[in-house]
Design a protein around this motif. Sequence first.
Motif, PDB file in Angstrom:
ATOM      1  N   ASN A  32     -36.967 157.772 -40.944  1.00 28.51           N
ATOM      2  CA  ASN A  32     -36.204 156.768 -40.210  1.00 28.51           C
ATOM      3  C   ASN A  32     -35.000 156.423 -41.076  1.00 28.51           C
ATOM      4  OD1 ASN A  32     -38.287 156.586 -38.230  1.00 28.51           O
ATOM      5  ND2 ASN A  32     -39.411 155.198 -39.584  1.00 28.51           N
ATOM      6  N   PHE A  34     -31.243 154.197 -41.757  1.00 28.74           N
ATOM      7  CA  PHE A  34     -30.617 152.907 -41.518  1.00 28.74           C
ATOM      8  C   PHE A  34     -29.296 152.808 -42.278  1.00 28.74           C
ATOM      9  CE2 PHE A  34     -34.622 151.093 -39.988  1.00 28.74           C
ATOM     10  CZ  PHE A  34     -35.557 151.896 -40.621  1.00 28.74           C
ATOM     11  N   LYS A  49     -29.605 151.925 -36.738  1.00 27.58           N
ATOM     12  CA  LYS A  49     -30.814 152.612 -37.175  1.00 27.58           C
ATOM     13  C   LYS A  49     -31.074 153.829 -36.303  1.00 27.58           C
ATOM     14  CE  LYS A  49     -33.678 149.540 -34.357  1.00 27.58           C
ATOM     15  NZ  LYS A  49     -34.726 148.485 -34.359  1.00 27.58           N
ATOM     16  N   PHE A  51     -34.379 156.391 -35.267  1.00 20.96           N
ATOM     17  CA  PHE A  51     -35.790 156.744 -35.367  1.00 20.96           C
ATOM     18  C   PHE A  51     -36.072 158.083 -34.709  1.00 20.96           C
ATOM     19  CE2 PHE A  51     -37.378 153.134 -37.437  1.00 20.96           C
ATOM     20  CZ  PHE A  51     -36.663 152.046 -36.994  1.00 20.96           C
ATOM     21  N   ASN A  94     -36.515 155.563 -44.667  1.00 23.58           N
ATOM     22  CA  ASN A  94     -37.932 155.220 -44.638  1.00 23.58           C
ATOM     23  C   ASN A  94     -38.706 156.454 -44.204  1.00 23.58           C
ATOM     24  OD1 ASN A  94     -39.945 153.851 -42.122  1.00 23.58           O
ATOM     25  ND2 ASN A  94     -40.438 153.619 -44.283  1.00 23.58           N
ATOM     26  N   GLY A  97     -44.236 155.829 -43.774  1.00 18.34           N
ATOM     27  CA  GLY A  97     -44.950 154.913 -44.652  1.00 18.34           C
ATOM     28  C   GLY A  97     -44.216 153.601 -44.709  1.00 18.34           C
ATOM     29  N   ASN A  98     -44.507 152.849 -45.731  1.00 18.55           N
ATOM     30  CA  ASN A  98     -43.943 151.511 -45.796  1.00 18.55           C
ATOM     31  C   ASN A  98     -42.773 151.351 -46.756  1.00 18.55           C
ATOM     32  OD1 ASN A  98     -45.816 150.349 -43.947  1.00 18.55           O
ATOM     33  ND2 ASN A  98     -47.372 150.561 -45.533  1.00 18.55           N
ATOM     34  N   GLN A  99     -42.483 152.384 -47.530  1.00 20.36           N
ATOM     35  CA  GLN A  99     -41.424 152.227 -48.517  1.00 20.36           C
ATOM     36  C   GLN A  99     -40.073 152.630 -47.944  1.00 20.36           C
ATOM     37  OE1 GLN A  99     -41.799 153.073 -52.564  1.00 20.36           O
ATOM     38  NE2 GLN A  99     -44.027 152.993 -52.642  1.00 20.36           N
ATOM     39  N   PHE A 100     -39.081 151.828 -48.312  1.00 23.97           N
ATOM     40  CA  PHE A 100     -37.698 152.104 -47.961  1.00 23.97           C
ATOM     41  C   PHE A 100     -36.948 152.441 -49.244  1.00 23.97           C
ATOM     42  CE2 PHE A 100     -36.961 150.458 -43.564  1.00 23.97           C
ATOM     43  CZ  PHE A 100     -38.257 150.068 -43.290  1.00 23.97           C
ATOM     44  N   TYR A 101     -36.089 153.444 -49.173  1.00 24.05           N
ATOM     45  CA  TYR A 101     -35.285 153.837 -50.319  1.00 24.05           C
ATOM     46  C   TYR A 101     -33.819 153.627 -49.965  1.00 24.05           C
ATOM     47  CZ  TYR A 101     -39.624 156.026 -51.774  1.00 24.05           C
ATOM     48  OH  TYR A 101     -40.929 156.249 -52.120  1.00 24.05           O
TER      49      TYR A 101
ATOM     50  N   TYR B  33     -41.657 142.473 -48.811  1.00 20.26           N
ATOM     51  CA  TYR B  33     -41.129 143.300 -49.901  1.00 20.26           C
ATOM     52  C   TYR B  33     -40.332 142.435 -50.871  1.00 20.26           C
ATOM     53  CZ  TYR B  33     -41.872 147.080 -46.485  1.00 20.26           C
ATOM     54  OH  TYR B  33     -42.409 147.951 -45.573  1.00 20.26           O
ATOM     55  N   TYR B  35     -37.203 143.258 -53.577  1.00 16.40           N
ATOM     56  CA  TYR B  35     -36.233 144.197 -54.121  1.00 16.40           C
ATOM     57  C   TYR B  35     -35.389 143.463 -55.172  1.00 16.40           C
ATOM     58  CZ  TYR B  35     -36.912 147.663 -50.423  1.00 16.40           C
ATOM     59  OH  TYR B  35     -37.439 148.613 -49.587  1.00 16.40           O
ATOM     60  N   LEU B  45     -37.008 148.848 -55.068  1.00 17.70           N
ATOM     61  CA  LEU B  45     -38.230 148.166 -54.680  1.00 17.70           C
ATOM     62  C   LEU B  45     -39.068 147.801 -55.904  1.00 17.70           C
ATOM     63  CD1 LEU B  45     -40.122 147.261 -52.355  1.00 17.70           C
ATOM     64  CD2 LEU B  45     -41.121 149.553 -52.463  1.00 17.70           C
ATOM     65  N   ARG B  94     -40.867 143.173 -42.638  1.00 18.94           N
ATOM     66  CA  ARG B  94     -40.785 144.259 -41.672  1.00 18.94           C
ATOM     67  C   ARG B  94     -41.656 143.886 -40.485  1.00 18.94           C
ATOM     68  NH1 ARG B  94     -42.324 150.728 -42.243  1.00 18.94           N
ATOM     69  NH2 ARG B  94     -40.662 151.439 -40.860  1.00 18.94           N
TER      70      ARG B  94
END
Lengths: 112, 113
Positions: A32, A34, A49, A51, A94, A97-101, B33, B35, B45, B94
């Motif tokens: 995903n 953004f 965004k 998806f 994303n 999962g739950n982590q966003f980079y 979260y 950050y 993160l 989220r």
Amino acid sequence: AQSVSQHNHHVILSEAASLELGCNYSYGGTVNLFWYVQYPGQHLQLLLKYFSGDPLVKGIKGFEAEFIKSKFSFNLRKPSVQWSDTAEYFCAVNEAGNQFYFGTGTSLTVIP
Amino acid sequence: DAGITQSPRHKVTETGTPVTLRCHQTENHRYMYWYRQDPGHGLRLIHYSYGVKDTDKGEVSDGYSVSRSKTEDFLLTLESATSSQTSVYFCAIRPRANTGELFFGEGSRLTVL
């Protein structure tokens, strides 16, 4: 871990110029995508965004972005910038999962 | 307005002192979260939570701990602050897992002298 690259660190444009900010990511699976904007002294706000579906995504304030899967890219565009677009722009990815980079950001200055 | 409140918004402290930042949400979302934002690094993160007492580490978790004893509060603690932890800290929620975006709080600016 995912890696997100924003190649333009600082961009200066005159009003009415066209904008394109690059974003590339490293993960080859389902993602995903953004774009966030941060105006001076403020928190991050979502611009647009992606998806699934149409790879050309339209967001707020006339921004759009195109997802090119083969290039692992999600570049942000705006045909005509305004002084009020002066801000920092962040690309984020994303995975499933739950982590966003986040990328390191691109600072845009628009000169009136 | 995503219903996120961070406190304190600004704090100056000395090296070696403990610091706790609070993130409060009003809508009982599961995912929260922390950050940190630093020039040249974007947002990184620290920790995140997927429910009460369920937390996991992010990419820069060393020197930080978190707790979530209630759905609405996610606390970030620096047990012994160092100058390298001078940063702007953003909390995010989220609302929709898997397909949702993050909504950010206003940020907490921490200076460690």
